[in-house]
Design an enzyme around this catalytic site. Structure first.
Site, PDB file in Angstrom:
ATOM      1  CD  GLU A 141       8.790  -8.466 -22.594  1.00 17.01           C
ATOM      2  OE1 GLU A 141       8.776  -7.793 -23.647  1.00 17.01           O
ATOM      3  OE2 GLU A 141       8.916  -9.707 -22.554  1.00 17.01           O
ATOM      4  N   PRO A 142      10.684  -3.789 -20.374  1.00 17.61           N
ATOM      5  CG  PRO A 142      13.014  -3.644 -20.485  1.00 17.61           C
ATOM      6  CD  PRO A 142      11.882  -4.626 -20.551  1.00 17.61           C
ATOM      7  CB  SER A 146      -0.291  -1.216 -19.604  1.00 13.60           C
ATOM      8  OG  SER A 146       0.097  -0.399 -18.526  1.00 13.60           O
ATOM      9  CB  ILE A 171      11.063  -9.034 -11.893  1.00 20.23           C
ATOM     10  CG1 ILE A 171      10.820  -8.862 -13.397  1.00 20.23           C
ATOM     11  CG2 ILE A 171      10.615 -10.405 -11.384  1.00 20.23           C
ATOM     12  CD1 ILE A 171       9.359  -8.795 -13.823  1.00 20.23           C
ATOM     13  CB  THR A 172       8.198  -8.281  -6.775  1.00 23.46           C
ATOM     14  OG1 THR A 172       7.609  -7.034  -7.136  1.00 23.46           O
ATOM     15  CG2 THR A 172       8.271  -8.392  -5.256  1.00 23.46           C
ATOM     16  CD  GLU A 254      -0.373  -8.906  -9.271  1.00 22.08           C
ATOM     17  OE1 GLU A 254      -0.568  -9.447 -10.368  1.00 22.08           O
ATOM     18  OE2 GLU A 254       0.632  -8.201  -9.025  1.00 22.08           O
ATOM     19  CD  GLN A 291     -17.187  21.705  12.389  1.00 17.16           C
ATOM     20  OE1 GLN A 291     -16.956  22.814  11.899  1.00 17.16           O
ATOM     21  NE2 GLN A 291     -18.392  21.325  12.718  1.00 17.16           N
ATOM     22  CD  GLN A 348      -1.649  18.581   5.244  1.00 17.51           C
ATOM     23  OE1 GLN A 348      -0.895  17.884   4.584  1.00 17.51           O
ATOM     24  NE2 GLN A 348      -1.503  19.888   5.325  1.00 17.51           N
ATOM     25  N   GLY A 351       1.399  16.165  10.685  1.00 16.26           N
ATOM     26  CA  GLY A 351       2.269  17.326  10.498  1.00 16.26           C
ATOM     27  C   GLY A 351       3.701  16.886  10.229  1.00 16.26           C
TER      28      GLY A 351
END
Ligand SMILES: Cc1cc2nc3c(=O)[nH]c(=O)nc-3n(C[C@H](O)[C@H](O)[C@H](O)COP(=O)(O)OP(=O)(O)OC[C@H]3O[C@@H](n4cnc5c(N)ncnc54)[C@H](O)[C@@H]3O)c2cc1C
Length: 391
Positions: A141-142, A146, A171-172, A254, A291, A348, A351
């Site tokens: 919820e907004p 958690s 919500i997916t 999940e 290296q 990285q 590049g």
């Protein structure tokens, strides 16, 4: 010549994998190679993938995997390692948004299968497992994701209906879903007052808005309002005020599958970076012969191996019928940190080319944070694990 450092070379052999698992891996791989990988960039840019992909995925057993056979699932001879393989092979296409959108039923349907009445299961599960109807899980919820015990969306009993009011967010598949598995407050404060309700998305008073986001572009992520939505009592999933246990149980699987995906995404990063490092020449030699760059690969593989061994151990515990909450929480942190590290290092090594759209590493880099936040954030996972350890 040694084997190239590709997706398969970075998979640790597991003592739990049989011929059945290998056959399943090949089957999912060929589906992904044929139906998903060629379109992944186009779908990401378009912000969606075709709905028919659900039917196609159901056709090869992906949607019904591990679900009861009486509703169209495939359970005989299937264990948690088949589920892990599905996550890994889907991740090979290099899009978490695809997996989140295609496999949303993996979080939306289990509460119904685990707690729902026979009538509800018989009505909802078959069309979902056939890939004809879509289902989403609405917990967050907004006011906060958690702190699940403090959900505010409420469902008040009135005759044979509940009247639902409130708001869900992030919500997916929230906009595309036909069915919503909604956590709502039917009782007093705290975890003991929560229930799950199945709400058809075309009910009067349900409104949905699509949200724009940093990654996972091809999955739809919605904010959903419930304004005096009438929901028949028969849509209650399980017992009234006993929904919290269902929410918590749902999280275990999940987290395990998210960990499997995160490690597979890390392996994709290694594969693409290794191919580039062998090809790209700087200062008169291939990048891989410097290296500093070589050591980046050692570090990435070390972290992938450690995470994969932990995943294997956790999956084995789950297959043995255990519920290793602390390990699953720590595994999610371990796996998503591995993904984060490998996305950074691979980017990285690539590049400027890695920064360009249309490359798997660039997309995975944008998806790191949602993997470390969704389904239980790092801080919450670490704290849950510590509390399980009696602290
Ligand atoms: C793309 C996407 C898709 C999602 N799909 C779904 C879905 O399908 N269904 C669904 O229900 N939810 C979904 N979520 C929501 C997701 O599960 C939540 O984002 C997550 O649980 C965190 O909740 P929050 O974002 O509200 O953060 P908050 O709970 O507000 O927390 C914010 C930050 O503070 C930290 N924090 C919070 N409390 C503490 C504490 N006590 N101690 C230390 N740190 C703390 C958190 O770790 C986090 O880093 C999705 C999220 C995203 C981004």
């Amino acid at each position: 010549m040694s084997q190239p450092l590709d997706f398969d070379a970075t998979r640790l052999p597991s003592p739990h994998m049989s011929e059945s698992h290998e056959a399943w891996r090949q089957s999912v791989r060929s589906f992904v190679t044929r139906e998903i990988a060629p379109h992944i960039n186009e779908w990401d840019e378009a912000g969606e993938f075709p709905r028919e992909l659900h039917n196609k995925a159901a056709g090869v057993g992906l949607i019904g995997l591990g679900m009861p056979e009486e509703y169209g699932g495939v359970k005989t001879g299937v264990d948690v390692f088949h589920t892990i393989i599905a996550s890994e092979e889907l991740a090979r296409a290099g899009s978490g948004g695809l997996i989140a959108g295609l496999m949303t039923h993996g979080i939306g349907l289990p509460p119904i299968i685990a707690l729902g009445s026979d009538k509800l299961k018989a009505r909802i599960a078959p069309p979902v497992l056939a890939g004809e109807k879509l289902i989403a899980l609405c917990v967050t919820e907004p006011s906060g994701g958690s702190d699940v015990a403090n959900i505010r969306t409420n469902a008040v009993r009135k005759g044979d209906n509940y009247i639902v009011n409130g708001e869900k967010t992030f919500i997916t598949t929230g906009c595309r879903a036909d069915y919503l598995t909604v956590a709502a407050r039917t009782g007093g404060d705290g975890a003991g007052g929560l229930s799950f309700l199945l709400i058809e998305s075309d009910r009067k008073g349900v409104s949905r808005t699509r949200l724009k986001k940093m990654g996972w572009w091809m999955s739809d992520t919605a904010s959903i309002h419930f304004d005096d939505v009438e929901v028949p009592v028969e849509n209650l999933i399980g017992q009234e005020n006993a929904g919290f246990a269902g929410i918590v149980t749902n999280f275990n699987m999940e987290r395990l599958t998210m960990a499997a995906q995160a490690i597979a995404f890390a392996r994709v990063c290694i594969e693409d970076a290794a191919a580039w490092a062998l090809e790209r020449r700087t200062f008169g030699k291939p990048l891989a012969k410097h290296q500093v760059i070589r050591h980046k690969f050692s570090e990435m593989v070390r972290q992938v191996n450690a995470s994969a061994a932990y995943l294997d151990h956790c999956a084995w515990q789950v297959r043995e019928g255990q519920s290793p909450i602390a390990d699953l929480s720590l595994l999610k942190v371990q796996a998503t940190r591995t993904m984060e590290f490998c996305a950074r290092e691979a980017m990285q090594i690539l590049g400027g080319a890695g920064f360009m759209r249309g490359c798997r590493v660039e997309r995975i880099y944008r998806e790191v944070r949602v993997m470390a936040i969704g389904g239980g954030s790092e801080e919450i996972m670490n704290d849950l694990a510590a509390r399980q350890m009696g602290l």
